[in-house]
Design a protein around this motif. Structure first.
Motif, PDB file in Angstrom:
ATOM      1  N   LYS A 162       1.056  -1.134   0.065  1.00 10.59           N
ATOM      2  CA  LYS A 162      -0.066   0.000   0.100  1.00 10.59           C
ATOM      3  C   LYS A 162       0.757   1.112  -0.026  1.00 10.59           C
ATOM      4  N   ARG A 190      -9.812   8.799   6.714  1.00  6.65           N
ATOM      5  CA  ARG A 190     -10.863   7.634   6.356  1.00  6.65           C
ATOM      6  C   ARG A 190     -11.182   7.379   4.985  1.00  6.65           C
ATOM      7  N   ASN A 191     -11.034   8.655   4.468  1.00  2.72           N
ATOM      8  CA  ASN A 191     -11.379   8.455   2.734  1.00  2.72           C
ATOM      9  C   ASN A 191     -10.343   7.714   2.183  1.00  2.72           C
ATOM     10  N   LYS A 206      -8.408   5.407   3.089  1.00  3.06           N
ATOM     11  CA  LYS A 206      -8.225   4.151   3.596  1.00  3.06           C
ATOM     12  C   LYS A 206      -9.252   3.425   2.616  1.00  3.06           C
ATOM     13  N   HIS A 207     -10.555   3.705   2.556  1.00  6.33           N
ATOM     14  CA  HIS A 207     -11.296   3.044   1.670  1.00  6.33           C
ATOM     15  C   HIS A 207     -10.684   3.080   0.028  1.00  6.33           C
ATOM     16  N   LEU A 208      -9.616   3.718  -0.348  1.00 11.77           N
ATOM     17  CA  LEU A 208      -9.073   3.593  -1.457  1.00 11.77           C
ATOM     18  C   LEU A 208      -7.805   3.011  -1.546  1.00 11.77           C
ATOM     19  N   GLY A 209      -7.511   2.496  -0.338  1.00  5.32           N
ATOM     20  CA  GLY A 209      -6.567   1.375  -0.178  1.00  5.32           C
ATOM     21  C   GLY A 209      -5.140   2.055  -0.041  1.00  5.32           C
TER      22      GLY A 209
END
Length: 445
Positions: free
Chosen positions: A2, A20-21, A23-26
């Motif tokens: 990552k 947070r945003n 993290k959702h995209l990896g």
């Protein structure tokens, strides 16, 4: 692995939201509230890119930028500012920042810029460039060329007006993209943008397509027909290759621009139309006027708002950015891993004059990306006749040869399955069949 993003901001709430945003995209994220913390994190961990607030309490983000790049010169840094200060942003970019975004943050835009930064960081160092600043004005524009940046500024201003606009430039420079941007950033964006290529119609058909006809006006006119001027009412109308328009129709266009009125073929009543007029040409209209091929009065009606797109050979600093952009587009379209290009390929691209401009570059990159089986595109992956471009062969013939070879390779990859080949090339099967016939390609039995 990552990719890790360092967010340098003294507002914990903003960091948590971004983390947070991302993290959702990896992505992984780490946080620093000041310059010292940022430098410490970069020293102890592998950071792939940084987001840096220009205002860090009593600390200047520009100073922190200089400290970061002194110790980590290859680190792409995107600046964040709540003040939208062009001066500060330009100062940051001159000191090595990749790009900047303004608060309130548009997260999708931020992600696009961040991915540009990460992609640019993977380019060979001798061809690495700073951020495509045109994206701050229009996400569709990839540039940091001064003439293009000035054109973006002028386009944004003209879009807010209702003036007719004339876009000039060679084939493949992106005139239609500029027309799209004018409409999308205009007060008429909720209404349609209709397009006509004037060179694609003979005079009688062009007249009919533009102004429509009344029922019975000629044999076969079984019903009334609205032309694009009527259909584009309240919206915008883009006439491409206006330099190829017959003089008789130019006179009707001039009347429509001056009086906001048209008359259908075979009609007696005038029809009021409210249309934003955008035109484009690859011809020298001054020369056309001298040869009595273009009306002087129509030119003067249009030339108050002109936009000229420079050819790619005059904005070669954009080539690495455009290559990276087209490679991302290709990877996304084919759900494939992203590719890069070697220093030798970029050197060849930069040395070449690109008579077909950005369109030719995109076709070449797509061809190489489709054929390359490794992560990095090498010179051998380029179109087999790319060298012949440099010897002055006709560009149209060469583009046809590129397309023919690309289709042939795609057929081979899909074991000559036409359905899969059309999907791979992102074209309809009807289009594929037409091109197979055009290039004389036959499938093995």
């Amino acid at each position: 692995m990552k990719r890790k993003i360092l967010i340098i901001d003294d507002h914990l709430k903003l960091y948590k939201s971004l983390a947070r945003n991302f993290k959702h995209l990896g992505y992984q994220t780490v946080h620093a509230q000041n310059g010292n913390e940022a430098l410490a994190l970069c020293a102890q961990d592998e950071i792939h890119a940084a987001l840096l607030d220009i205002m860090l309490g009593h600390e200047s983000g520009v100073d922190v930028l200089e400290q970061l790049l002194t110790r980590h010169p290859k680190l792409p840094v995107v600046m964040i500012t709540g003040y939208g200060s062009i001066d500060t942003a330009v100062q940051s970019i001159k000191r090595g920042a990749f790009d900047y975004v303004t608060k309130p943050l548009d997260f999708d835009k931020l992600v696009n810029i961040l991915e540009n930064a990460l992609n640019a960081a993977n380019l060979p160092e001798e061809t690495r460039r700073v951020a495509p600043r045109g994206k701050d004005l229009f996400p569709e524009i990839v540039t940091h060329n001064p003439a293009m940046l000035e054109l973006c500024q002028k386009t944004r201003k003209l879009a807010a007006t209702d003036l007719p606009v004339l876009i000039t430039g060679e084939n493949g420079t992106g005139k239609e993209i500029i027309a799209d941007l004018i409409h999308l950033h205009s007060p008429r964006r909720a209404h349609p943008l209709l397009k006509i290529n004037c060179a694609a119609f003979p005079e009688t058909l062009l007249d009919n397509e533009l102004f429509g006809h009344e029922k019975g006006s000629y044999t076969g006119a079984d019903s009334a027909f609205k032309g694009v001027f009527e259909r584009a009412d309240q919206g915008s109308l883009f006439l491409d290759e206006i330099g190829d328009m017959p003089l008789t129709i130019q006179a009707k266009i001039l009347r429509a621009l001056q009086n906001h009125e048209i008359r259908r073929i075979g009609g007696e009543r005038t029809i009021t139309v409210d249309v934003r007029f955008i035109a484009a040409t690859n011809k020298d209209l001054h020369e056309q006027i001298e040869h009595s091929a273009f009306r002087r009065d129509l030119f003067y009606r249009l030339n108050t708002a002109m936009l000229h797109l420079p050819p790619l050979r005059k904005r070669k600093e954009d080539i690495p950015l455009l290559v990276a952009h087209f490679l991302r587009e290709h990877a996304h379209a084919h759900a494939a891993p992203g590719k890069t290009v070697s220093a030798a390929v970029l050197e060849r691209f930069i040395d070449y004059d690109w008579p077909g401009n950005v369109r030719e570059l995109k076709n070449t990159v797509n061809y190489a990306a489709a054929l390359c089986s490794e992560e990095m595109i090498q010179v051998d992956d380029l179109p087999p006749n790319f060298i012949s471009f440099e010897t002055g062969e006709d560009a149209e013939n060469v583009r046809d040869e590129i397309e023919k070879n690309l289709i042939l390779k795609a057929l081979q990859k899909t074991n000559y399955n036409k359905k899969k080949t059309a999907e791979y090339l992102n074209m309809s099967r009807t289009t594929l069949y037409a091109k197979l016939q055009k290039y004389g390609l036959t499938l093995p039995k």
